[in-house]
Design an enzyme around this catalytic site. Sequence first.
Site, PDB file in Angstrom:
ATOM      1  CD  GLU A 179      -2.337   1.322   2.830  1.00  0.00           C
ATOM      2  OE1 GLU A 179      -2.607   0.276   3.459  1.00  0.00           O
ATOM      3  OE2 GLU A 179      -2.566   2.455   3.283  1.00  0.00           O
ATOM      4  NE  ARG A 225      -0.300   8.438   5.116  1.00  0.00           N
ATOM      5  CZ  ARG A 225      -0.164   7.646   6.170  1.00  0.00           C
ATOM      6  NH1 ARG A 225       0.841   7.824   6.986  1.00  0.00           N
ATOM      7  NH2 ARG A 225      -1.022   6.693   6.401  1.00  0.00           N
ATOM      8  CB  THR A 248      -3.325   8.187   2.812  1.00  0.00           C
ATOM      9  OG1 THR A 248      -2.372   7.376   3.511  1.00  0.00           O
ATOM     10  CG2 THR A 248      -3.678   9.359   3.701  1.00  0.00           C
ATOM     11  CE  LYS A 298      -5.907   1.720   7.662  1.00  0.00           C
ATOM     12  NZ  LYS A 298      -4.952   2.409   6.766  1.00  0.00           N
TER      13      LYS A 298
HETATM   14  C1  3PG Z   1      -1.853   3.805   7.973  1.00  0.00           C
HETATM   15  O1  3PG Z   1      -1.974   4.729   7.209  1.00  0.00           O
HETATM   16  O2  3PG Z   1      -2.414   2.730   7.795  1.00  0.00           O
HETATM   17  C2  3PG Z   1      -1.055   4.013   9.219  1.00  0.00           C
HETATM   18  O3  3PG Z   1      -0.510   5.291   9.269  1.00  0.00           O
HETATM   19  C3  3PG Z   1       0.023   3.008   9.416  1.00  0.00           C
HETATM   20  O4  3PG Z   1       0.262   3.014  10.764  1.00  0.00           O
HETATM   21  P1  3PG Z   1       1.685   2.610  11.354  1.00  0.00           P
HETATM   22  O5  3PG Z   1       2.628   3.690  10.893  1.00  0.00           O
HETATM   23  O6  3PG Z   1       1.496   2.630  12.859  1.00  0.00           O
HETATM   24  O7  3PG Z   1       2.058   1.259  10.849  1.00  0.00           O
END
Ligand code: 3PG
Length: 215
Positions: free
Chosen positions: A42, A46, A70, A130
């Site tokens: 994924e 960002r 995102t 999710k």
């Molecule tokens: C996401 O976008 O799914 C999270 O920011 C990932 O979270 P993590 O950085 O704690 O793995």
Amino acid sequence: MGHIAEILDHASPVLPVLVVENPQLALPLAEALLRGGLAVLELTLRTPQALESLWLIQQELPEMVVGAGTVLDAEQARQAQQAGAAFVVSPGYTESLAQVTKGLDLPWLPGVQTASEILQAREAGLRRLKLFPAGAGGLTLLDNFAGPFQDMMFCPTGGIHAGNLGEYLARPNVACCGGSWLAPQALLDAQNWDGITALAREAVAIAERQRFVGK
Ligand code: 3PG
């Protein structure tokens, strides 16, 4: 591979969540994860370079299934699909994203945290969600959701790391776990691809041990 369920099964045990600032690093990063045994990723929208990076990986590394993360609105979902995303991930659930992803026939993994959000997503026909942020009591939520939502599977994300991955994967309603710990900024900056492959291998080994022990 057209359905989110199939994609997550392929992603099992782990969906790496990437933030890529330099498109030149996108391909070696994806190759390092693939060498470590992870064939779905994924790439989060960002950074201004995210769509270009996504496009590059899916062009150059067809064995890798690349999704966009995102994804916050309809326009980003469309842009992600145009860049070649095989699926999109959102931190939350909205009706407009449900409609646009359905219209685009684009597999979608929305984030949920509450029973009401799960019900809404379920009404829209989704069975894989999710769980975000998992760090906010994720294990307790999963255990409580297992009773009423027997046909739902989750991909906990946000606060997952090698130390708690096994505990999450042991839950019967967990399809896979997502996380950024597989591509830490320090290893990316150092272009330490072997280090990233080692983290991917460690995650795969944790999942294999879990499978051996049994859910
Ligand atoms: C996401 O976008 O799914 C999270 O920011 C990932 O979270 P993590 O950085 O704690 O793995």
